[in-house]
Write an enzyme that holds these catalytic residues in place. Structure first.
Site, short mmCIF file in Angstrom:
data_model
loop_
_atom_site.label_atom_id
_atom_site.label_comp_id
_atom_site.label_asym_id
_atom_site.label_seq_id
_atom_site.Cartn_x
_atom_site.Cartn_y
_atom_site.Cartn_z
N CYS A 155 -2.81 4.51 -0.07
CA CYS A 155 -2.16 5.15 1.08
C CYS A 155 -3.05 6.22 1.70
O CYS A 155 -2.74 6.77 2.75
CB CYS A 155 -0.85 5.80 0.63
SG CYS A 155 -1.12 7.06 -0.63
N ASP A 199 -3.78 9.12 0.21
CA ASP A 199 -3.56 10.42 -0.45
C ASP A 199 -4.52 10.54 -1.64
O ASP A 199 -4.76 9.57 -2.35
CB ASP A 199 -2.13 10.53 -1.01
CG ASP A 199 -1.11 10.74 0.10
OD1 ASP A 199 -1.53 10.86 1.27
OD2 ASP A 199 0.09 10.76 -0.22
N CYS A 240 1.97 14.66 0.92
CA CYS A 240 3.11 15.53 1.26
C CYS A 240 4.15 15.51 0.14
O CYS A 240 3.82 15.27 -1.01
CB CYS A 240 3.68 15.11 2.61
SG CYS A 240 4.01 13.36 2.65
N CYS A 276 3.54 7.07 -4.70
CA CYS A 276 3.04 8.42 -5.04
C CYS A 276 3.16 8.64 -6.56
O CYS A 276 2.30 9.28 -7.18
CB CYS A 276 3.84 9.50 -4.30
SG CYS A 276 3.65 9.40 -2.52
#
Ligand code: ADP
Length: 438
Positions: free
Chosen positions: A39, A41, A64, A108
């Site tokens: 993604c 990140d 985030c 995540c």
């Protein structure tokens, strides 16, 4: 007064995205990893582990809310766990502890799990001995010490793990065996161990000859007190040699050890499990004589034994015993490093010339017959007996004698056979003295 419900705050009710814990790099870390997920990140973890347990974990991410929450929860789950357990924390564990995340950001939690795992593996890599993982740092989930055996109690499992943690820090384990007592097994064990120290190795000498624990006498250590640190027994240190013997526990050296099998087994287990051996290049084990329960227990407790040195005498009657010792090793999968024929002839105390007393060569013949190396013949040398009685290792006491040369050749053959590397290291010769007992 708070109700039990109020006292207990479930991690799931903490909003890890709003109040992430352990955010930011960690000082004095010993494991680190940084991964950018599909993604885009990026997450980084720092792990500080001591004796295989994760003391502290921290993370950063440029992602985030869900990334922050996942990283924060991963630190929560990892702290206090063994490195291998922390490395095994999964995306599912993190999601479950968070009480779930929306499907589109579940990745995540995967990024947090993968980065934590990589940081734990990095900690293992940095804390390994000679490139070999040891249990205190081990993240190898396939290691036998991590698997609870069928029917094994919690207590037995914990003890086995403790034992394994000690054994993994010992690079090589060499057993000194003999078919019967009185052939010079302990004498050879002492001189072998000292020769390894002289070659710059870190060496342990464990005397589990329950019936005749003579090593304290042979090294002049009978009166040295044992002490404990952090609940662990410390071996007696003498130069680069760490020594432990059942003899240290006898109030009177003349006491006989009258123990039933399970007690002996327990004592031997404690000598390995509850003793601060630390990192050793080699542990020389002076085994009980014979091929019965006691040497069998020693082999079983040691797990993988790297090799056995079989000591015999030249007489014909010793031949049967030495054959049994070799078969014993073969049945247990212990490589026979070779046979030493001790008390082979008589070394003249004046000129060193060796005269045959009994017909010799029996040890060599058996070695050839049974296809194992013959390491050498050590003569009967009054100076050996004298050194043993005086509490000094012969090999350091009479360095230049012909018999000491024979002993060094035996060590060289063991080295050639890969039993241990004996590249000249520290100038240990001068430190091998009773005066250096700590
Ligand atoms: P084991 O461990 O096989 O019972 P030890 O190593 O305790 O045997 O030796 C028994 C006795 O024989 C000790 O007093 C030791 O000093 C002596 N001894 C061993 N090897 C020799 C040798 N090559 N020459 C002279 N004495 C020896």
């Amino acid at each position: 007064m708070e109700s039990p419900e109020q006292q207990f705050v479930s991690p799931t009710v903490i909003d890890h995205a709003q109040a992430p814990r352990n955010r930011g790099p960690l000082a004095n870390f010993n494991g680190h990893a940084r991964i950018t997920g599909p993604c885009g990140d990026t997450m980084a973890f720092w792990v500080r582990a001591r004796e295989g347990t994760v003391e502290n974990v921290s993370f950063v991410t440029d992602g985030c809310g869900p990334s922050l929450a996942s990283g924060s929860m991963a630190t929560c789950l990892a702290e206090g766990k063994r490195l291998n357990q922390a490395a095994a924390i999964t995306q599912r564990d993190i999601l479950a502890a968070l009480g779930g995340l929306p499907g589109e950001v579940e990745h995540c939690a995967l990024l947090a799990a993968n980065t934590l795992k990589a940081a734990c593996e990095d900690a293992v890599r940095r804390m390994t001995l000679d490139g070999k993982p040891n249990c205190e740092t081990c993240a190898d989930a396939s290691c036998a010490a991590h698997q609870r055996l069928a029917g094994e109690t919690e207590e037995a499992f914990a003890e086995r793990q403790q034992l394994q943690a000690k054994l993994c820090r010992i690079h090589k384990k060499i057993l000194v065996l003999s078919g019967k007592g009185g052939v010079g097994k302990s004498t050879i064990a002492v001189n072998l161990a000292v020769a390894f120290v002289l070659a710059g190795r870190k060496v342990g000498l464990l005397d589990v000859d329950i019936h005749g624990p003579s090593i304290p006498t042979m090294l002049g250590l009978e009166t040295v007190p044992l002490h404990e640190v952090g609940g662990e027994l410390c071996p007696v240190e003498m130069g680069g040699l760490k020594v432990l013997s059942l003899g240290f526990f006898l109030k009177n050296p003349d006491d006989a050890v009258i123990w039933r099998g399970p007690m002996k087994m327990k004592a031997i287990q404690q000598f390995l499990k509850d003793v601060a051996w630390g990192d050793l290049d080699v542990l020389v084990v002076d085994s009980p004589p014979g091929t019965g329960d006691e040497p069998l227990s020693v082999c079983q407790l040691l797990g993988k034994v790297d090799g056995a040195v079989v000591v015999t005498t030249p007489q014909k009657v010793a031949a049967v015993d030495v054959r049994k010792s070799i078969s014993f090793c073969r049945q247990l999968g212990v490589p026979v490093l070779g046979v030493v024929e001790n008390m082979s002839g008589f070394a003249c105390p004046r000129c060193g010339e060796v005269t045959a007393v009994f017909p010799s060569g029996g040890g060599r013949r058996i070695a050839e017959d049974m296809n194992v190396p013959f390491l050498g013949s050590i003569p009967m040398d009054p100076k050996i007996a004298e050194s043993c009685d005086e509490g000094r290792a012969y090999i350091t006491n009479y360095t230049d004698s012909p018999t000491a040369v024979i002993m060094r050749n035996i060590v060289a053959r063991l080295s050639e056979a890969g039993a241990i590397s004996t590249s000249e290291g520290a100038d240990a010769a001068s430190t091998m003295d009773r005066t250096n007992v700590e």
